[in-house]
Motif scaffolding. Structure first.
Motif, short mmCIF file in Angstrom:
data_model
loop_
_atom_site.label_atom_id
_atom_site.label_comp_id
_atom_site.label_asym_id
_atom_site.label_seq_id
_atom_site.Cartn_x
_atom_site.Cartn_y
_atom_site.Cartn_z
N ASN A 85 0.83 -1.21 0.00
CA ASN A 85 0.00 0.00 0.00
C ASN A 85 0.87 1.27 0.00
O ASN A 85 0.52 2.29 -0.60
CB ASN A 85 -0.92 -0.01 1.22
N LYS A 88 5.23 3.17 -4.05
CA LYS A 88 4.79 3.99 -5.19
C LYS A 88 5.34 3.47 -6.50
O LYS A 88 4.73 3.68 -7.55
CB LYS A 88 5.24 5.45 -4.98
N LYS A 93 5.94 -2.61 -6.65
CA LYS A 93 4.58 -2.95 -6.26
C LYS A 93 4.18 -4.31 -6.84
O LYS A 93 3.54 -5.14 -6.18
CB LYS A 93 3.65 -1.85 -6.71
N GLU A 97 3.12 -7.78 -5.00
CA GLU A 97 1.91 -8.51 -5.36
C GLU A 97 2.23 -9.97 -5.64
O GLU A 97 1.49 -10.89 -5.23
CB GLU A 97 1.25 -7.87 -6.58
N TYR A 118 -10.05 -10.18 -1.72
CA TYR A 118 -9.86 -8.74 -1.87
C TYR A 118 -9.57 -8.14 -0.51
O TYR A 118 -10.34 -8.31 0.45
CB TYR A 118 -11.11 -8.08 -2.47
N SER A 124 -9.67 4.09 -0.02
CA SER A 124 -9.92 3.57 -1.37
C SER A 124 -8.79 2.62 -1.74
O SER A 124 -7.75 2.59 -1.10
CB SER A 124 -10.01 4.73 -2.38
N GLY A 125 -9.06 1.90 -2.79
CA GLY A 125 -8.06 0.96 -3.26
C GLY A 125 -8.20 -0.42 -2.59
O GLY A 125 -8.75 -0.55 -1.50
N TYR A 126 -7.67 -1.40 -3.29
CA TYR A 126 -7.75 -2.76 -2.77
C TYR A 126 -6.68 -3.61 -3.44
O TYR A 126 -6.21 -3.32 -4.53
CB TYR A 126 -9.13 -3.37 -3.03
N TYR A 127 -6.30 -4.69 -2.69
CA TYR A 127 -5.39 -5.67 -3.28
C TYR A 127 -6.24 -6.93 -3.58
O TYR A 127 -7.00 -7.39 -2.73
CB TYR A 127 -4.25 -6.03 -2.33
N ASN A 134 -11.24 -6.20 -13.11
CA ASN A 134 -11.53 -5.23 -12.07
C ASN A 134 -12.93 -5.47 -11.51
O ASN A 134 -13.82 -5.97 -12.19
CB ASN A 134 -11.43 -3.80 -12.62
N GLU A 137 -15.61 -1.35 -7.16
CA GLU A 137 -15.23 -1.12 -5.77
C GLU A 137 -16.26 -0.27 -5.04
O GLU A 137 -16.62 -0.55 -3.90
CB GLU A 137 -13.85 -0.44 -5.73
N ASN A 186 -4.51 1.48 7.09
CA ASN A 186 -5.41 1.63 5.95
C ASN A 186 -6.20 0.36 5.64
O ASN A 186 -7.12 0.40 4.83
CB ASN A 186 -4.63 2.05 4.70
#
Length: 584
Positions: A85, A88, A93, A97, A118, A124-127, A134, A137, A186
């Motif tokens: 998270n 950047k 990233k 993952e 998920y 906001s955002g998710y892995y 997609n 969300e 987060n």
């Protein structure tokens, strides 16, 4: 002519009334009874199986919830999610993952049960794990379950419109878990979509333990497991007859009928609230039982047919033998006692024929014996008459002797002649063979007086006669030969004074006389000789003594009556006489 039912017709009617009709009634009653019992037993068995199935579902859900909770609380996942998270750089990233996917797959998805997962961040955002496309969300964040689980450490099974997926969401409360785990600020929610084949083990058991259709609904009304694949992906709304059960079922188990032939048995899991429903068509369920009953009826019908055929053959043989026996009976009824026909019966019928043959042979023998005894009796009476040689001449002569004794004042001679005259008078004046007991005793006393004079008054006589027998009838001069034997063969050889005791009394339907002396007694082998006929040459002598009296009693009263002798050497001899009671 009077109609007589035959044995075979009675048997057939009786067989139908006693065997066939009751068996039909019992069979029908048993069918309906077994049908109801089978329904009750099936319901009980189904509910027990549903309890087992409920435990299996709860165990599987518990395992999946535990797996989901472990994913939320895993240190490495939390660390990698936090780094992912914050990163950047796109390349780094991607590497995070990849590492996450590799770790989750190895640690939690080694059974390939997870379709996708998920991890939603707070703002906001998710892995996503194993999700190529997609997701919407914003729509997910607005779902009721999402809002309900936000800021709570709680697990919940949620609705999934994909028939091949089953979803569990895990809310994350930083206030509750920060004291135990170092959670990223987060991370807000975890949603795991499991593949529905996790319930395949439960699905495989449905075909073995249940009849009819089995459907398992989750707490959202979605069909999770079904014995019919066509029901998968459907909702409770697609089953109008079951919707009421789903909405109103508050008990752990329930059963009700949709119609006369369809029954629904439901069971709700206690923790997850999933509903297990079994829909059974009784017509299909009862086919196997009806098939067995039909087979039983066919076997029973065949047995009846074979039994009837056997009965026809069997009874024909019996009836032939019975008719032959009836023919012989009619001949015997007319006096024909010769068994000149061959026996054709078998079993008990043959035994009956043999018994009947023996019976008519015995009847024939008894008739011959009766004629023989009657002839002997007539001869005995003739011999008794022949023994009376001009009785009036003897009586008149003795009367003259008595008068001469009186004139000579010889009282003892007078008394002896008087006794002898009375004794002869009893013999000759009345030709009857039967006299009263009172007269028999009187004649016996005259005889004893003569014998006391003869033996110089060397013995005494005591009498004990029941008055109730004095007027009964008995044979004339029955006791005299017995007393004569007691005197001449018993007490006459004694050195001491002799004693004769004479008793008479009733015993049931008999009169019993007992004559006992204290003489020398009789040897056992000689007692037997007393009852044997003593013949000299070819001409029979007049009978006197025990043999003669015993024979007269049996000829007149029957074989069950007669004389019994009991003796002990040098002590006593007792002669018992038994005759029937005959009132005068």
């Amino acid at each position: 002519m009077r109609h007589i039912e035959t044995l075979s017709s009675k048997f057939i009617i009786g067989f139908i009334l006693i065997i066939v009709i009751p068996v039909i009634i019992i069979n029908s009653s048993l069918y309906y009874y077994l049908k109801e019992q089978y329904k009750i037993e099936y319901s009980d068995k189904t509910i027990k199986s549903m309890e087992y199935l409920s435990n299996a579902i709860e165990s599987e859900l518990k395992r999946l919830r535990l797996k989901t909770a472990m994913m939320v609380s895993d240190d490495k996942i939390i660390k990698l999610i936090d780094e992912w998270n914050a990163e950047k750089d796109i390349v780094l990233k991607r590497e995070l993952e990849y590492e996450l996917e590799k770790y989750i797959s190895k640690r939690f998805d080694y059974l390939y049960e997870i379709d996708s997962a998920y991890f939603f961040m707070k703002d906001s955002g998710y892995y996503s794990y194993k999700e190529e496309g997609n997701i919407n969300e914003s729509k997910i964040r607005k779902e009721k379950w999402y809002l309900e689980l936000t800021n709570k450490f709680q697990l919940k099974t949620i609705k999934n419109n994909d028939k091949n997926k089953f979803s569990i969401a895990a809310g994350i409360s930083h206030l509750e878990l920060n004291t135990l785990l170092n959670l990223p600020e987060n991370l807000e929610m975890l949603l795991v979509n499991y593949k529905t084949y996790v319930f395949d083990g439960i699905h495989s058991e449905l075909g073995d333990k249940y009849r009819g259709d089995v459907i398992i609904f989750d707490d959202y009304g979605n069909v999770m497991v079904s014995s019919k694949d066509s029901n998968l992906g459907k909702n409770i709304n697609d089953f109008p007859d079951l919707k009421e059960v789903y909405l109103e079922n508050k008990e752990p188990s329930d059963a009700y009928k949709i119609d006369n032939n369809t029954k629904v048995i439901s069971y709700k899991t206690p923790q997850s609230g999933w509903l297990i429903v079994n829909i059974t068509d009784y017509n299909i369920m009862m086919k196997e039982m009806e098939k067995n009953i039909l087979l039983f009826n066919k076997i029973f019908g065949l047995m009846i047919l074979l039994f009837m055929l056997f009965s026809i053959v069997f009874f024909n043989k019996i009836i032939r033998a019975i008719r032959r026996l009836m023919k012989r009976m009619k001949k015997a009824e007319k006096g024909y006692f010769v068994a000149d026909e061959k026996l054709i019966g078998f079993g008990e019928i043959k035994e009956l024929e043999i018994a009947f043959t023996e019976m008519i042979n015995k009847i024939d023998d008894l008739m011959i014996e009766r004629d023989k005894k009657e002839k002997e009796r007539q001869e005995e009476e003739i011999r008794a008459l022949q023994a009376q040689i001009n009785p009036h001449f003897i009586y008149n002569t003795l009367n003259c002797i008595k008068l001469m004794a009186m004139m000579a004042h010889k009282e003892n001679i007078e008394n002896m002649v008087y006794a002898f005259m009375e004794l002869l008078g009893g013999m000759f004046k009345d030709s009857k063979m039967m006299i009263t007991v009172e007269n028999e005793i009187e004649y016996t006393k005259h005889y004893i007086h003569i014998m006391q004079v003869r033996y110089a008054d060397s013995f005494d006589v005591t009498w004990d006669i029941d008055n109730s027998i004095l007027n009964c009838l008995t044979l004339k001069l029955m006791l005299q030969p017995i007393i004569e034997n007691a005197i001449t063969h018993g007490i006459s050889h004694n050195e001491e004074r002799g004693l004769i005791t004479i008793k008479g009394y009733k015993n049931d339907d008999e009169i019993v006389f007992k004559v006992t002396d204290n003489g020398q007694g009789i040897l056992p082998e000689k007692i037997k000789l007393l009852f044997m006929e003593n013949d000299t040459g070819t001409e029979k002598k007049p009978k006197v003594g025990i043999y003669n009296v015993n024979k007269r009693i049996k000829l007149n009263f029957g074989e069950e009556y007669g004389i019994y002798v009991e003796s002990e050497l040098n002590k006593y001899t007792q002669v018992t006489v038994r005759v029937p009671i005959i009132e005068e």
